[in-house]
Scaffold this motif. Structure first.
Motif, PDB file in Angstrom:
ATOM      1  N   VAL A 120       0.876  -1.173   0.000  1.00 12.84           N
ATOM      2  CA  VAL A 120       0.000   0.000   0.000  1.00 12.84           C
ATOM      3  C   VAL A 120       0.911   1.220   0.000  1.00 12.84           C
ATOM      4  CG1 VAL A 120      -1.790   1.272   1.227  1.00 12.84           C
ATOM      5  CG2 VAL A 120      -1.800  -1.231   1.247  1.00 12.84           C
ATOM      6  N   MET A 121       0.861   1.984  -1.071  1.00 19.20           N
ATOM      7  CA  MET A 121       1.770   3.113  -1.247  1.00 19.20           C
ATOM      8  C   MET A 121       0.994   4.423  -1.181  1.00 19.20           C
ATOM      9  SD  MET A 121       4.222   1.569  -4.288  1.00 19.20           S
ATOM     10  CE  MET A 121       5.655   2.578  -3.821  1.00 19.20           C
ATOM     11  N   GLY A 122       1.672   5.462  -0.742  1.00 18.66           N
ATOM     12  CA  GLY A 122       1.051   6.768  -0.642  1.00 18.66           C
ATOM     13  C   GLY A 122       1.994   7.862  -1.115  1.00 18.66           C
ATOM     14  N   ALA A 123       1.426   8.987  -1.498  1.00 21.14           N
ATOM     15  CA  ALA A 123       2.210  10.134  -1.945  1.00 21.14           C
ATOM     16  C   ALA A 123       1.448  11.413  -1.656  1.00 21.14           C
ATOM     17  CB  ALA A 123       2.522  10.043  -3.436  1.00 21.14           C
ATOM     18  N   ALA A 124       2.181  12.454  -1.316  1.00 24.64           N
ATOM     19  CA  ALA A 124       1.584  13.779  -1.193  1.00 24.64           C
ATOM     20  C   ALA A 124       1.492  14.406  -2.581  1.00 24.64           C
ATOM     21  CB  ALA A 124       2.434  14.655  -0.279  1.00 24.64           C
ATOM     22  N   ILE A 125       0.370  15.079  -2.838  1.00 23.17           N
ATOM     23  CA  ILE A 125       0.201  15.803  -4.117  1.00 23.17           C
ATOM     24  C   ILE A 125       0.282  17.289  -3.784  1.00 23.17           C
ATOM     25  CG2 ILE A 125      -1.111  15.878  -6.262  1.00 23.17           C
ATOM     26  CD1 ILE A 125      -2.829  13.619  -5.247  1.00 23.17           C
TER      27      ILE A 125
END
Length: 270
Positions: A120-125
């Protein structure tokens, strides 16, 4: 087709649990959702394990599911019950940080077999993403039933899923769901797909695929950027996805980091 309104989305920072809730909302949209007795189960009736499964289990008393009296554990009962509800179908049990620890042992005790790991990966936009054009390829929204048919057929070829399953799976999703689909077209051919699920304050990135004959051209990057851009325009500042082994390097280049992971299990047929 239903056209979701993306103009009024929450801009508060998403919590890690929101990423898991986004994931659960996406996959449970493939079937009849049963959220009770500590379990989130979905059943489409289609013969592919992604379209049926258990996404989490929590002990109904808030513990690990073990009653500590006669050796009977709640997790084991949940596994037995899920097996009955999903009998006759291929399905996955997803074990992640939103499930109690006892479920792993209960699954193994009943013959469950590990079926893979899904990061499960996440990133700030933080800024509006810029898309990287691919020569001869245009990206369009999926708007009509014919568009949906071609989109479902395209990702079937890319993922190795039978076309007889992908279209009913997509048609069966909730009509009011705010899922936004995108197609990459080369002439009149759909060569790439992607989807945005704006839910729980998170831009969920799903179904990023490229036709096998068009890989290596940057279509996967373009489609991922398109979804992130649409999420940003909807007021979302955190993105999440569940990466395949092949897709993980791409997502890391786009700024995603692994936050946690699901372990997938299958159980022997009854």
């Amino acid at each position: 087709m239903h056209e979701p309104d993306l103009r009024t989305r929450a801009t508060a920072p998403a919590l890690p649990g929101d990423q898991l809730r986004n994931c659960a909302s996406y996959y449970s949209g493939y079937g009849r959702r049963e959220d009770g007795a500590g379990a989130l189960l979905y059943r489409s009736g289609l013969e592919h394990p992604l379209y049926n499964g258990v996404l989490r289990w929590r002990g109904t008393d808030g513990t690990d599911g073990t009653d500590g009296t006669d050796g009977t554990d709640g997790a084991g009962a949940a596994v037995t019950a899920a097996g009955s509800r999903l009998a006759g179908l291929p399905w996955f049990w997803w074990v992640g940080p939103d499930s109690d620890e006892g479920v792993r042992d209960a699954l193994r005790a009943r013959g469950a077999v590990p079926a893979g790991r899904m990061p499960v990966m996440g990133a700030a936009i933080r800024e509006r993403p810029v898309t990287t054009p691919v020569e001869g390829v245009d990206v369009v929204r999926v708007r009509t039933p014919q568009d949906l048919t071609r989109w479902a057929q395209a990702y079937a070829r890319a993922f190795g899923i039978e076309e007889r399953l992908t279209l009913p799976a997509e048609r069966g999703r909730p009509p009011a769901e705010p899922l936004v689909r995108f197609s990459a077209r080369a002439g009149d051919r759909v060569v790439g797909t992607a989807a945005l699920l704006p839910a729980h304050g998170v831009a969920g990135v799903y179904v990023v695929s490229t036709h096998p004959e068009h890989r290596g051209r940057g279509i996967g990057t373009l489609m991922s950027q398109t979804v992130l851009q649409a999420g940003f325009d909807a007021g979302l500042r955190v993105a999440t996805l569940q990466a395949s082994e092949q897709g993980e390097p791409l997502y890391r280049r786009l700024g995603f980091e692994e936050w946690t992971a699901y372990e997938l299990f299958t159980l022997p047929a009854r």
